[in-house]
Design an enzyme around this catalytic site. Structure first.
Site, PDB file in Angstrom:
ATOM      1  N   GLU A   1       0.881  -1.149  -0.007  1.00  0.00           N
ATOM      2  CA  GLU A   1      -0.124  -0.125  -0.015  1.00  0.00           C
ATOM      3  C   GLU A   1       0.818   1.265  -0.006  1.00  0.00           C
ATOM      4  OE1 GLU A   1      -4.238  -1.180   1.878  1.00  0.00           O
ATOM      5  OE2 GLU A   1      -2.568  -1.051   3.435  1.00  0.00           O
TER       6      GLU A   1
ATOM      7  N   CYS B   1     -11.146   2.852   6.281  1.00  0.00           N
ATOM      8  CA  CYS B   1     -10.426   4.098   6.814  1.00  0.00           C
ATOM      9  C   CYS B   1     -10.720   5.248   5.735  1.00  0.00           C
ATOM     10  CB  CYS B   1      -8.701   3.684   6.786  1.00  0.00           C
ATOM     11  SG  CYS B   1      -8.197   2.995   5.380  1.00  0.00           S
TER      12      CYS B   1
END
Lengths: 638, 638
Positions: free
Chosen positions: B320, B404
């Site tokens: 990520e 998130c």
């Protein structure tokens, strides 16, 4: 004849069959050194890997659960593929040391065979259910297939029957276990291979049950309900697809539809190729037009939507195979070496089913590019996947955990002679051009063909035809699809012949001293891809004759993507005997984005300076044999 | 002052601080509708997801092992981020229904707090070891950080202290447990967040221990021996990195070096951004030049080698985050929405540490492109990763397992007013241009600024300055880095002012009725990437003002890669009020590879027909709001 039935009295010879590889002596600069290395370096290297990994120890163990060196998934295949490579070399030249080692292994393989014929180095279960658990992923019948291929090759090379008899006992057992009868398993293997191997075993032994069994496996595949979905209950948490994070789809192993209804090349690329090989074999052996028709459709689909320009297939590592039409990413390409070998095997079969130069063109494209790239120029390192672009982190290695590719490319090279000519009752077909001598038996006579050529670097081919006595036959010569202008002359007289499906024919009485000269125009070509191939938009691949080129950073400096080639820039071809074993390289004036004016900016609305530069391209087959670095097939056009 | 120490009597105000978001009323066409939707649709949508997923039920459970609805990894954060979003809206307009729900959740959070302050919805271990097991991957201190941010936001919005007190008790407890003292854990969290949150808590409460604790966490990070490598023994087979098939590297969470020695932006992008936020905060609060220096170096590295043109970062889903310099693949881009939010947070902090328009430029680029794209125009669907090219299989979804991004983009939008202006003791700085009214308190006086502009579609900005009484102060206006020519006039008089680090200043006594007009040239620009960016070679991105454009197949038909734009083709900009909420689109004559002449060929050495076509580009922020399809930012040049 209806699909899947076998004539009980097959008397017809096929119209064409390959001239055996042992009848050919290569003298050229491209293949001959590779064949020599294949015998002297690759075969021993494979042997060393088997030793290093304890394979020879393990085969001696007559392994039982709990013992050390437990034979793993595919160990049998590692042996049998090595035996097949060795056998192709032994067919050319016997070698007591190699044969002694093969004989020892065959002895132990024999010891591990059960009284009823069942053979598995790993486990010795007695119940049918345990033995054939997990056909989808266990590769048991796949391993049997490679055993059969090895047995046939070793028998043909040496006349020794031990392995062939083991193979036949095992095939007989499989023939009892599998089928549509009561108490039989109505299934087939998750990895195709046994089908084509059974045809080979049939051809070597004449036992028609093997042909019928191959036909059963091919016909049963993809029938509803799907066998593997029925079988799924037996898969536990260690399921292959779960581990890979892939959804199980029957397309993966071409069991989504009956084979005659399949129109798209899908799933795992090697599996697809091996299935199609068997389909082509059965089409010839059974005269089954429906199988040939299916092959033609699949071939058209592959070549019009899913084929890489290097003669490879497989667009993703995820399923080691196919994705969507026109999805041909270059850096993410899979193009497994085995799949390209399989493509050669399939097209070689197709051109014997119906002589069409398009099959030969594709076979040649795969051989000279994807297959040849699969092995290093020193014969010791291998590519599993063959990318068409890399930023510098893709290189050959000496071995793989799943070690299918090294012996696959090795067996194709070791038997390469078989792909050069075919013959019929009164014809000889030359498919590939290569400096070589071929000894053919035609109508009971020895006919020798001497090819003199610098192909693939030059398009002039001189073939001296030497029959023992004057002999009437048709000589067919392939005019490759990449060639736009060809000239044919016999004994100095130019013949005006248009190729028929890729071949020109000379029908005459041949006399010793006759010479045929074929001149193939071989300019540098710019290849472009269909606009739907997103990865190649605005790009060009360079090709000359059958050779696809690439750029390497060792010749062109770093950052190959910064180079671009004008569509009207002349591209020169130069033979460089000192380079990469002697290759034609291409040179052109090109442009390079100039980094010097960028300073530290990452983006700019003003800078776009370009500098003139020289571009050098080398044959794709020879890349990654010098200083490691970047490589690029599809160059940007400017 | 040496690094990491805290002055016991900090009396200096920072030179600049943000004008709170509640002091701004947006009236523009770009952000105002998004803010309205954010309150009316996104906040309830997030709430519905928490309800749907049983989060509200779970928080009531005072969960104990064995109970149903076991709270999972990050559930606390799902709540506290939602509270923060709600709080930013409540600061603008109170809402009893929302407050009642927040208060209920706060009540249950309070119930789950241990007498010593420890707080974890999941488990209630009593030993220090169990509580803080697996700091690398457990996100416990990360969750604490989001709790602190929510507590500060809710307190500032409503004056209610319950959550703030819970947060302080927890912070006090963490302060006792962590540190370099005897019996303390000398570690820090695997996912940075608590550091910046402790600075917020310090600012809200004045408690300097929180600032010292933030400073400890930042200073301790990356000290040798690596804390997480010491801790590794506690990881079992379920280890995060093993599951991902990634090797553990300390770069992943920026613990490879002490922060002041870090020169490259590495690892997980969101973690990096949150760490750098805390570094910038501490640089300001502690006057720590060494931290600011480290931030400057990291900023330069990011913007010169690893930043996407849309103002995002993260080149692969695998970590990520970051890969190598200049590795900016478009279709494989990660560009997590949270990372772009973090980039905004970081640059907003940096411009308060040292006013430099380059920080504001980057903040603006991220906001108008990557962040704005993170949420659909109807406020209900979100991108986790933001690609710069897709063949059509990338679309927003309503929620994510790790949720998130939705609250992160929602909290940034809900507090967007805070990013428009800053103020100092005798100055007002306008960073962003947007039709709005701002109410500032300056030297004890109310000063109102009315911006009239159609920015980002037009570069003319009129600012009416309305002090209650005549007032002397400096008004600084940003001249964006993308603007090559700007004109400034006050009350009709053109002032010749060169921007100083991206801002022009007007230092005068302001009277009611004064008007400043800033004219920013806003032509369409062709952006090119550094030649080392392989993915963008031979390509151009279109940008106008702060808006980066893209092509969608809904406007341009399928196969966007077949389009190419000449480098001299005029590109027209047109405001289309009916489209995508009202946007400027770009149009140009372009070329399209002509498929019609290809028939079924996949490769050709002859065909390369092109047809003239019209290309339409829309703001990247607004893509995937119509018929789903392909998208492309970097268009090929011809």
């Amino acid at each position: 004849m209806t699909a899947g039935t076998v004539s009980s009295s097959r008397s017809q010879r096929p119209p064409l069959w390959p001239v055996p590889h042992a009848a050919i002596t290569f003298r050229d600069g491209f293949w001959a050194p590779r064949l020599k290395l294949n015998r002297e370096r690759t075969l021993p290297a494979i042997q060393e890997q088997l030793e290093r990994l304890g394979r020879f120890d393990a085969v001696n163990l007559e392994w039982r659960p709990g013992q050390q060196l437990e034979p793993e998934f595919l160990w049998t295949t590692d042996f049998t593929e090595w035996i097949e490579v060795a056998s192709f070399h032994l067919a050319v030249q016997r070698d007591p040391a190699i044969e002694a080692l093969v004989d020892k292994v065959v002895h132990y393989i024999g010891l591990s065979q059960q009284p009823d014929g069942y053979l598995d180095q790993r486990v010795h279960p007695t119940s049918v259910e345990e033995r054939w658990l997990d056909l989808r992923d266990s590769h048991r019948l796949y391993a049997a297939g490679h055993l059969f291929e090895a047995a046939v090759a070793y028998f043909r090379a040496t006349g020794k029957r031990d392995l062939l008899e083991i193979a036949c006992r095992y095939a007989d057992h499989i023939d009892q276990v599998f089928g549509r009868g009561e108490g039989q398993i109505c299934g087939y293997d998750g990895h195709e291979e046994i089908e084509l191997a059974l045809v080979k075993l049939y051809r070597a032994t004449g036992e028609e049950r093997y042909l019928r069994l191959a036909s059963y496996f091919v016909d049963e595949r993809g029938q509803a309900p799907n066998f593997f979905e029925q079988e799924l209950g037996s898969h536990g948490a260690d399921d292959y697809f779960q581990r890979q994070g892939l959804p199980w789809r029957a397309e993966y192993n071409q069991s989504h539809l009956p084979v005659r209804e399949q129109t798209e090349v899908v799933g795992h690329a090697v599996r697809a190729m091996y299935l199609y090989c068997a389909m082509a074999d059965l089409a010839v052996e059974l005269g089954d037009e429906s199988l040939l028709h299916a092959c033609r459709r699949l071939w058209k689909h592959l070549t019009s939507t899913r084929l890489y320009v290097i003669g490879g297939l497989g667009s993703t590592y995820r399923n080691e195979g196919m994705t969507e039409d026109y999805d041909l990413p270059n850096e993410a390409a899979y193009c497994e070496t085995c799949a390209a070998c399989g493509l050669v095997f399939w097209n070689h079969r197709l051109l014997h089913a119906e002589l069409d130069g398009r099959y030969t063109d594709l076979m040649e494209r795969a051989m000279y590019n994807n297959v040849a790239a699969g092995i290093s120029l020193d014969g010791s390192r291998f590519f599993y996947d063959n990318k068409l672009a890399t930023a510098g982190d893709h290189h050959r290695t000496e071995w793989f955990k799943v070690a299918c590719c090294p012996p696959n490319v090795a067996r194709l090279l070791a038997s390469l002679g078989e792909y050069v000519h075919s013959q019929g009752d009164a014809e000889v077909v030359v498919h590939l051009y290569v400096r070589c001598d071929a000894r053919l038996d035609l109508a009971g006579q020895r006919v020798t063909l001497h090819q003199e050529t610098d192909y693939p670097w030059d398009g002039t081919i001189r073939i001296a035809v030497e029959p023992e006595q004057n002999l009437h036959f048709v000589l067919r010569l392939r005019v490759p699809g990449w060639c736009r202008h060809a000239t044919l002359a016999v004994n100095g007289e130019v013949l005006q012949r248009a190729p028929d499906r890729g071949y020109v024919s000379v029908d005459r009485t041949w006399r010793a001293g006759d010479e045929v000269v074929l001149d193939l125009d071989m300019p540098v070509e710019r290849v472009r891809a269909h606009p739907k191939v997103r990865a190649d938009a605005g790009r060009v691949a360079l090709q000359r004759g059958p050779i696809v080129y690439c750029l390497e950073s060792v010749d062109n400096g770093p950052n190959l993507e910064s180079l671009s080639l004008a569509d009207d820039a002349p591209v020169d071809a130069t033979f460089r005997h000192e380079l990469l074993g002697g290759v034609v390289t291409l040179q052109a004036r090109a442009e390079r984005a100039d980094e010097s004016s960028w300073d530290r900016a990452l983006y700019s609305t003003t800078v776009q300076d370009r500098a003139e530069t020289e571009l050098t391209a080398v044959p794709y087959a020879t890349w990654d044999n010098r200083e490691p670095g970047e490589m690029l097939v599809w160059v940007r056009e400017c």
